[in-house]
Write a protein that holds these residues in place. Sequence first.
Motif, PDB file in Angstrom:
ATOM      1  N   ALA A 158       0.830  -1.209   0.000  1.00  0.00           N
ATOM      2  CA  ALA A 158       0.000   0.000   0.000  1.00  0.00           C
ATOM      3  C   ALA A 158       0.862   1.255   0.000  1.00  0.00           C
ATOM      4  O   ALA A 158       1.982   1.259   0.525  1.00  0.00           O
ATOM      5  N   ASN A 159       0.338   2.310  -0.606  1.00  0.00           N
ATOM      6  CA  ASN A 159       1.031   3.596  -0.553  1.00  0.00           C
ATOM      7  C   ASN A 159       1.136   4.083   0.882  1.00  0.00           C
ATOM      8  O   ASN A 159       0.334   3.717   1.744  1.00  0.00           O
ATOM      9  N   SER A 160       2.134   4.908   1.155  1.00  0.00           N
ATOM     10  CA  SER A 160       2.238   5.507   2.483  1.00  0.00           C
ATOM     11  C   SER A 160       1.173   6.578   2.653  1.00  0.00           C
ATOM     12  O   SER A 160       0.507   6.983   1.691  1.00  0.00           O
ATOM     13  N   TYR A 162      -0.522  10.072   5.211  1.00  0.00           N
ATOM     14  CA  TYR A 162      -0.235  11.198   6.095  1.00  0.00           C
ATOM     15  C   TYR A 162      -0.253  10.740   7.556  1.00  0.00           C
ATOM     16  O   TYR A 162      -1.033   9.845   7.911  1.00  0.00           O
ATOM     17  N   PRO A 163       0.566  11.341   8.419  1.00  0.00           N
ATOM     18  CA  PRO A 163       0.524  10.994   9.847  1.00  0.00           C
ATOM     19  C   PRO A 163      -0.857  11.180  10.461  1.00  0.00           C
ATOM     20  O   PRO A 163      -1.209  10.495  11.428  1.00  0.00           O
ATOM     21  N   GLU A 164      -1.660  12.080   9.883  1.00  0.00           N
ATOM     22  CA  GLU A 164      -3.000  12.332  10.408  1.00  0.00           C
ATOM     23  C   GLU A 164      -3.919  11.129  10.279  1.00  0.00           C
ATOM     24  O   GLU A 164      -5.020  11.091  10.844  1.00  0.00           O
ATOM     25  N   SER A 165      -3.498  10.106   9.507  1.00  0.00           N
ATOM     26  CA  SER A 165      -4.325   8.909   9.384  1.00  0.00           C
ATOM     27  C   SER A 165      -4.324   8.082  10.658  1.00  0.00           C
ATOM     28  O   SER A 165      -5.157   7.196  10.835  1.00  0.00           O
ATOM     29  N   ALA A 166      -3.392   8.338  11.573  1.00  0.00           N
ATOM     30  CA  ALA A 166      -3.377   7.672  12.879  1.00  0.00           C
ATOM     31  C   ALA A 166      -4.466   8.291  13.758  1.00  0.00           C
ATOM     32  O   ALA A 166      -4.862   9.435  13.544  1.00  0.00           O
ATOM     33  N   PRO A 167      -5.006   7.562  14.771  1.00  0.00           N
ATOM     34  CA  PRO A 167      -4.553   6.251  15.247  1.00  0.00           C
ATOM     35  C   PRO A 167      -5.118   5.070  14.470  1.00  0.00           C
ATOM     36  O   PRO A 167      -4.695   3.948  14.672  1.00  0.00           O
ATOM     37  N   PRO A 171       1.222   5.130  10.510  1.00  0.00           N
ATOM     38  CA  PRO A 171       2.226   4.839   9.480  1.00  0.00           C
ATOM     39  C   PRO A 171       3.198   3.715   9.828  1.00  0.00           C
ATOM     40  O   PRO A 171       3.548   2.929   8.933  1.00  0.00           O
ATOM     41  N   PRO A 172       3.654   3.576  11.095  1.00  0.00           N
ATOM     42  CA  PRO A 172       4.547   2.444  11.388  1.00  0.00           C
ATOM     43  C   PRO A 172       3.881   1.087  11.139  1.00  0.00           C
ATOM     44  O   PRO A 172       4.532   0.159  10.655  1.00  0.00           O
TER      45      PRO A 172
END
Length: 251
Positions: A158-160, A162-167, A171-172
Motif C-alpha cells: 500500500a502507498n504511504s 499522512y501521519p494524520e491517518s493515525a490512530p 504509518p509504522p
Amino acid sequence: MKSRQLTAMIAAITLASAAAAAPSLAPKAAARLAAGKEVRVVAFGDSITGIYYHSGSRRAWPEMLQLALRQLYPKAKTTVFNAGSSGHTTDRGLQRIQKDVLDRKPHVVVVKFGMNDLAYGKTDAATDAKRKARYAANLANIVNQCRGVGAELILCTANSVYPESAPGRPPPRLAEFAQIVRDQAKALNVPVVDIHDRWEQIRRDDLTRWRFLMSETIHPSMAGHKCIAQWVATAISGQEISLVDAPPPPL
C-alpha cells in the motif's frame, strides 16, 4: 499556484516516477500480449483500487493500467477489470473472489489490499499479532485460489499515508503490513510491486512532490494513480511506459 504551473508539476511527478524497464514479472501474459492475443487482468483491492472521489470518480489505476497496456500492445485485446471495493479487507475480498476475480478467468491478478486490514487503531500485542497473521494467511489464500485458475500474480504494498491517518492507520503499522506483503511474496514465489517503498522514497526526496501524489490523507490523487499504473504496467510487460500525456476520460 497557477493552473499551468500545477499541471506542469504533476506531469513532472508522473514522468519522474515512471518505472525503468525490467524483465516481465508476468511472462506468460507478456508473451500473449506480444503475440497480439487476449489478456484479462483483474485489479483486486479496496478503495485505492476502485473508482471513487479521490481520483475524480471516473477512473483509477486499473483503468490507467489498461490504457498503458493498450499503448504498449495495440494489437492485443487487453481488458483490465476493476475489482476494487471501498472499505474492503482481505476477509471481504475472499468473500467475493469467485465472482469478481476467478469467474473472469484472468491471466493476471494484481492484488492490492492492506489499507483497511490494518485500520484497527490501538490494541494489545496479542490482537495485533492475530490481525497480522490473518492478513498473511488471507494473502496466501488469494494467491492460491488465483493460481488455481491459471493466473499469474502480482502483489502490491500500500502507498504511504499522512501521519494524520493515525490512530486508525498509524504509518509504522502500514510499514509493517508492507513487510508482510514482501515476506508472503517471497514465501509464495510471487513478484511484488513495492508501492510503499517507492512512495516513501519520493517523500524522502521531495515532500512537495509526494503531496501531489495524494488526494487526501490516505488515497492517491490521479497523479498517484498514474504512477501505480506505470509501475504495474512495467511489471507485466517489462517495458517502460509513461502516462504523463494521458488525457482525461471523454465526457
